[in-house]
Design a protein around this motif. Structure first.
Motif, mmCIF file in Angstrom:
data_model
loop_
_atom_site.group_PDB
_atom_site.id
_atom_site.type_symbol
_atom_site.label_atom_id
_atom_site.label_comp_id
_atom_site.label_asym_id
_atom_site.label_seq_id
_atom_site.Cartn_x
_atom_site.Cartn_y
_atom_site.Cartn_z
ATOM 1 N N GLY A 468 99.439 126.481 53.703
ATOM 2 C CA GLY A 468 99.811 125.658 52.207
ATOM 3 C C GLY A 468 100.131 126.933 51.475
ATOM 4 N N LEU A 469 99.155 127.997 51.532
ATOM 5 C CA LEU A 469 99.441 129.069 50.364
ATOM 6 C C LEU A 469 100.667 129.738 50.644
ATOM 7 C CD1 LEU A 469 98.320 130.688 48.190
ATOM 8 C CD2 LEU A 469 97.162 131.966 49.811
ATOM 9 N N GLU A 470 101.103 130.043 52.042
ATOM 10 C CA GLU A 470 102.307 130.715 52.187
ATOM 11 C C GLU A 470 103.387 130.194 51.843
ATOM 12 O OE1 GLU A 470 104.507 132.315 56.511
ATOM 13 O OE2 GLU A 470 102.547 131.507 56.436
ATOM 14 N N ARG A 471 103.331 128.515 51.998
ATOM 15 C CA ARG A 471 104.496 127.833 51.792
ATOM 16 C C ARG A 471 104.591 127.785 50.284
ATOM 17 N NH1 ARG A 471 107.108 123.430 54.072
ATOM 18 N NH2 ARG A 471 107.940 121.763 52.578
ATOM 19 N N LEU A 472 103.338 127.572 49.586
ATOM 20 C CA LEU A 472 103.451 127.596 48.078
ATOM 21 C C LEU A 472 103.996 128.871 47.418
ATOM 22 C CD1 LEU A 472 102.817 125.954 45.479
ATOM 23 C CD2 LEU A 472 100.522 127.399 45.550
ATOM 24 N N GLU A 473 103.832 129.943 48.153
ATOM 25 C CA GLU A 473 104.182 131.455 47.437
ATOM 26 C C GLU A 473 105.621 131.485 47.803
ATOM 27 O OE1 GLU A 473 101.656 134.176 49.740
ATOM 28 O OE2 GLU A 473 100.214 134.187 48.020
ATOM 29 N N LYS A 474 106.231 130.832 48.787
ATOM 30 C CA LYS A 474 107.638 130.878 48.778
ATOM 31 C C LYS A 474 108.447 129.997 47.659
ATOM 32 C CE LYS A 474 107.945 131.856 53.889
ATOM 33 N NZ LYS A 474 108.327 131.203 55.046
ATOM 34 N N GLN A 475 107.832 128.774 47.613
ATOM 35 C CA GLN A 475 108.476 128.034 46.601
ATOM 36 C C GLN A 475 108.460 128.677 45.357
ATOM 37 O OE1 GLN A 475 105.663 124.583 47.752
ATOM 38 N NE2 GLN A 475 107.375 123.320 47.611
#
Length: 505
Positions: A468-475
């Motif tokens: 989730g954190l990895e996805r959020l950082e991309k966003q």
């Protein structure tokens, strides 16, 4: 010795039947026992039935012998006419046991019903209770379990079954021994011989009625009287896992394994918790131990399925199905199977698996997915979770599931309000992950980021938080998180495989 055991089977084969005291029914019964112990169930059934046929003709043969000996005026002792008659009811019970072992429950019940009720012992009543319950004949099942407690009040399996079948605690109390204090003096121990058993009955009735808080309090009380009792610790851990007290459940499961490292009961529940906590080393060690202890138990294959899921969903599904094949009434097998179908984007197959679990025993984990998988069932799921939270406000698992339903129905603010109430009392990584997901869905990126970070501070191995954190950082960087990444040549890096699974696989 094993060689001696094989020899005894050879000697008892019908083709070369040893006649004991002149008649074959006893030999056939012994041969059947040998086949039963060797798990050759169909052969055992055939041989036991032969023994019953011989048993029916034995009185006629015996009468002929007596008549012949009388006519010849031979003197003989009473033992001369001993035909080693078998116990017909015991043989029928063994035939039923064989049918059960190969999931032929109707045939098993037919054999058991042929035994007169007055001739049934404790084991027979216990098996009949199971068979009636499996065939959904509730009243006769209750009657059989009650009869078990009349034989022996300490049959926990009968107590648990009666509680799950809806029998009230006071009705079970009437079957237990009463030990009034005739001297008028206070008892030496507040947990006298009957009181602790009453507490145990109350605990199981609480859990059966979803009063998990009350059940845990009673089990904790019993644990003070019986420290390090494996059964009580396992019951507590199972309930804690259901209501989302994952850390407490893991602690109790680990305590059980330190007391008795060969316990298999509920170890698949422990495996699921280790997966949730993203602890692959402990999970690998657990599965390795279980395979060594008893590879024929369904719990072993559920745990193996949980271990395989991250690497090979097909292998995980095969192991879940194997656990069900071993025991078609093993609830965790259906739960894991349903979750696997969900992750493989097969919701219809998931619903079938979860409904099979529901038929065995209502469980939050199966309710969550059966009804949330379709819009028509969401209102029913919502009512179930709200009812569970009214009964036990600390039921974190129900709160997380209800929050998920709120999100599915677009009620994000309600989901946040509900989850934030639990932050005061629960330092749980799954709670922070759920909040982070809700905030991310409403584009509140900074709040989402703080909760993912909080989850990883509590549990650095939480895979959902990492992803989730990895996805959020991309966003947050303006990158599409769903865009395919450029493949890199990492063959050399992956040559050694995953060390986490190396020891087992």
């Amino acid at each position: 010795s094993k060689a001696g055991f094989k020899l005894s089977i050879t000697q008892l084969k019908p083709t070369n039947l040893t006649i004991i005291n002149g008649y074959p029914q006893r030999s056939n019964a012994l041969y059947g026992d040998a086949l039963l112990r060797d798990k050759e169930y169909r052969r055992a059934i055939h041989v036991y039935k032969q023994a019953l046929q011989y048993h029916k003709i034995a009185p006629k043969v015996n009468a002929t012998i007596r008549s012949s000996l009388s006519a010849s005026n031979r003197s003989s002792s009473p033992n001369s006419f001993n035909v080693s008659a078998i116990n017909e009811n015991e043989v029928k019970f063994k035939i039923a046991t064989c049918h059960c072992a190969i999931n032929e429950n109707r045939a098993a019940l037919a054999e058991m019903e042929a035994i007169p009720s007055k001739s049934r012992n404790l084991q027979m009543n216990l098996l009949m209770g199971k068979l009636y319950r499996w065939s959904k004949h509730i009243r006769p099942a209750i009657a059989c379990y009650k009869e078990c407690l009349r034989h022996c009040p300490y049959i926990f399996e009968a107590i648990i079954s009666l509680a799950e079948l809806g029998v009230q605690a006071k009705d079970i109390f009437s079957l237990l021994p009463q030990t009034p204090n005739r001297t008028g003096r206070p008892p030496f121990d507040q947990f006298d011989s009957s009181r602790w058993l009453h507490r145990y009955v109350e605990a199981q009735c609480c859990i059966a009625s979803n009063d998990y808080k009350g059940g845990l309090e009673l089990f904790s009380e019993l644990l003070q009287r019986f420290p390090n009792n494996v059964h009580i610790l396992l019951e507590m851990a199972k309930v804690e896992a259901i209501i989302g007290k994952n850390d407490e459940a893991i602690t109790n499961f680990e305590k059980v394994r330190s007391i008795d490292p060969y316990v298999v009961t509920y170890m698949d529940e422990y495996a699921m918790l280790l997966k949730l906590k993203s602890d692959p080393l402990k999970l690998n060690k657990l599965v390795h131990d279980l395979l060594t202890i008893d590879p024929a138990r369904p719990e072993v294959y559920v745990a193996l399925s949980v271990l395989c899921e991250r690497k090979d969903e097909r292998a995980a599904l095969a192991n879940a199905e194997k656990s069900i094949k071993i025991d078609e009434r093993h609830l965790p097998g259906y739960i894991v199977k349903g979750n696997l179908f969900l992750s493989m984007n097969q919701p219809d197959a998931a619903v079938v698996a979860f409904r099979s679990a529901q038929e065995l025993r209502p469980d939050l984990r199966s309710y969550q997915d059966v009804y949330a998988s379709s819009s028509s069932g969401r209102e029913k799921a919502k009512k179930f979770y709200e009812s569970a939270l009214r009964l036990e406000p600390g039921y974190l698992g129900a709160a997380l599931a209800l929050a998920e339903l709120h999100v599915m129905e677009g009620r994000n603010n309600e989901a946040v309000t509900l989850l934030e109430r639990y932050l005061k009392d629960w330092a749980d990584d799954s709670l922070h992950v759920k909040l982070a997901q809700v905030f991310a869905a409403t584009n509140m990126m900074q709040d989402s980021l703080s909760h993912y970070q909080a989850a990883l501070r509590i549990n650095p191995l939480n895979e959902a938080a990492k992803k989730g954190l990895e996805r959020l950082e991309k966003q947050m960087k303006g990158v599409d998180p769903d865009a395919p990444e450029e493949e890199e040549d990492n063959d050399g890096d992956d040559a050694d495989g995953d060390p986490e699974d190396a020891d087992l696989l």
